[in-house]
Design an enzyme around this catalytic site. Sequence first.
Site, PDB file in Angstrom:
ATOM      1  N   GLU A 279      25.198 -12.347  24.067  1.00  0.00           N
ATOM      2  CA  GLU A 279      23.764 -11.791  23.772  1.00  0.00           C
ATOM      3  C   GLU A 279      23.153 -12.928  24.068  1.00  0.00           C
ATOM      4  O   GLU A 279      22.421 -13.487  24.414  1.00  0.00           O
ATOM      5  CB  GLU A 279      24.136 -11.382  22.451  1.00  0.00           C
ATOM      6  CG  GLU A 279      23.946 -12.146  21.253  1.00  0.00           C
ATOM      7  CD  GLU A 279      23.676 -11.627  20.573  1.00  0.00           C
ATOM      8  OE1 GLU A 279      24.008 -10.547  19.690  1.00  0.00           O
ATOM      9  OE2 GLU A 279      23.715 -12.731  18.540  1.00  0.00           O
TER      10      GLU A 279
ATOM     11  N   ASP B  49      15.405 -13.759  15.990  1.00  0.00           N
ATOM     12  CA  ASP B  49      15.636 -13.764  17.718  1.00  0.00           C
ATOM     13  C   ASP B  49      13.900 -13.694  18.556  1.00  0.00           C
ATOM     14  O   ASP B  49      13.373 -13.677  19.255  1.00  0.00           O
ATOM     15  CB  ASP B  49      15.081 -12.545  17.899  1.00  0.00           C
ATOM     16  CG  ASP B  49      16.243 -11.982  17.205  1.00  0.00           C
ATOM     17  OD1 ASP B  49      17.721 -12.605  17.020  1.00  0.00           O
ATOM     18  OD2 ASP B  49      16.389 -10.589  16.898  1.00  0.00           O
TER      19      ASP B  49
END
Length: 498
Positions: A171, A14
């Site tokens: 997302e 991430d």
Amino acid sequence: MADPRPVIPGFHPDPSVCRVGDDYYLACSSFEYVPGVPLFHSRDLVHWRQIGNVLDRPGQLRLPWDTPSSAGIYAPTLRHHDGRFWLVVTNVSLGGGNLLVSATDPAGPWSDPVPLPGVPGIDPDLAWDEDGACWVTVAGISQVRIDPYTGETFGKARRLWSGTPGAKAPEAPHLYHVGDHWYLLISEGGTERGHAVSVARGPAPTGPFEPCPANPVLTHRSTDEPVQNTGHADLVQAPDGTWWMVFLGVRPRGGTPGWHVLGRETFLAPVTWEDGWPVVGPPATAGPAPASAEPFTDDFDDADLQPSWISLRHRDPRHCTTKERPGRLTLRALGVGPDAADVTFVGHRQQHLSCRVRTHLDPADGTGGLAVRLDERHHYEIEADAAEVRVIARVGPLRTVVASTSRATAGGPLVLGVDVTSTDSPRDARTGPDTLAFGVEDAHGTFTALAALDGRYLSTEVAGGFTGRVIGLYAATGTAHFDWFRYEPVNSTADRDH
């Protein structure tokens, strides 16, 4: 052609990046590990050095002992605005939620968290418009305006754009103002093999947004690319005007379905613009080894642990210290070994497909060891007490001692080790990704393996979750002292092009 190499290898998922002048800064998720949110610095986007951790004290981050593995800290966004660094992140453990911290120096200290109770969901993004309004966009994809100093929200979150119709898990949103447009970059398809990056653009940070006709702009699904699960991306512009994308990916090894063991790693790719849309080039290939993947050594001579050391949920200085015995790491047991959520554990991410790890252990009046961990239910370790050295395997509900030897047989100073060897060529479709050999090393440097174990059982495809392997030291009973820890890459055939 050489295969792509991660610019930050090992369990560093991430990624979020920002640039200030000639300097780049990047933050990653940390899940159940503390300190939280590792922070890196680079001058070229390829060679990164960890300069600290954003959430590095209990007042910023509390993870209850019952926080499940792969819960905890998710998906930060790092930005620089108005002379300050800002980071927004989600704590998915009990009593968590979205929170915002800031600092003038990215190496810290970072502020105490500002809670964002009016911001729903995970994967929060930060963006400021020309009027100075601050917008948080979250997985879903929805958006709300906030005051970053107080956490106050203005109005309710409103839906923006949810990506490709039918694609699951929209997302990791990020907003950018480039030229005449605001661009909304998201991930979709889930963080497994179907992962992808898509983009839309609009006249304002609030939209309305039109999707890129070439979506997804990045995906490796259904290809034979050695890097898979590509997604969760962030864009940055270099001082020379070029654009780049950092994103996560995995390197599956072995037979079918392929097992990745290092977790989701950070990769880099060039970006060009065509007809007002970003076009992502191939990921960067092997070059000089990233600084973050060099051999790692700690003699525990410093009062504080190096920033790359991580522990599980909590690190109490009463149970983990380098100050009790000079030049030693002293660990006092809480939970009884790596099966327990509250084990006293200090680990380093595995960052190479093949590596060699050694540590010098004095078990003193207790039991301590060297573990390769994915979670409480999936780990291998070699441990010792005053009488015996043993290799233990935990796979799901099964736990067994697979080999043991007496301390007299081990002889001399007690050096425990593990050699991780990546699979070069699968023998058949069922071949695992690597082999882990656990053993002891004598005073002459001769390593005697006690057991060799299949690495597939310490992979995400078996264990599930979002993390990767962490190799570390633990105390299972009483007190254990560690004199040093050595981690080094092994240049196997499988690693040469990585």
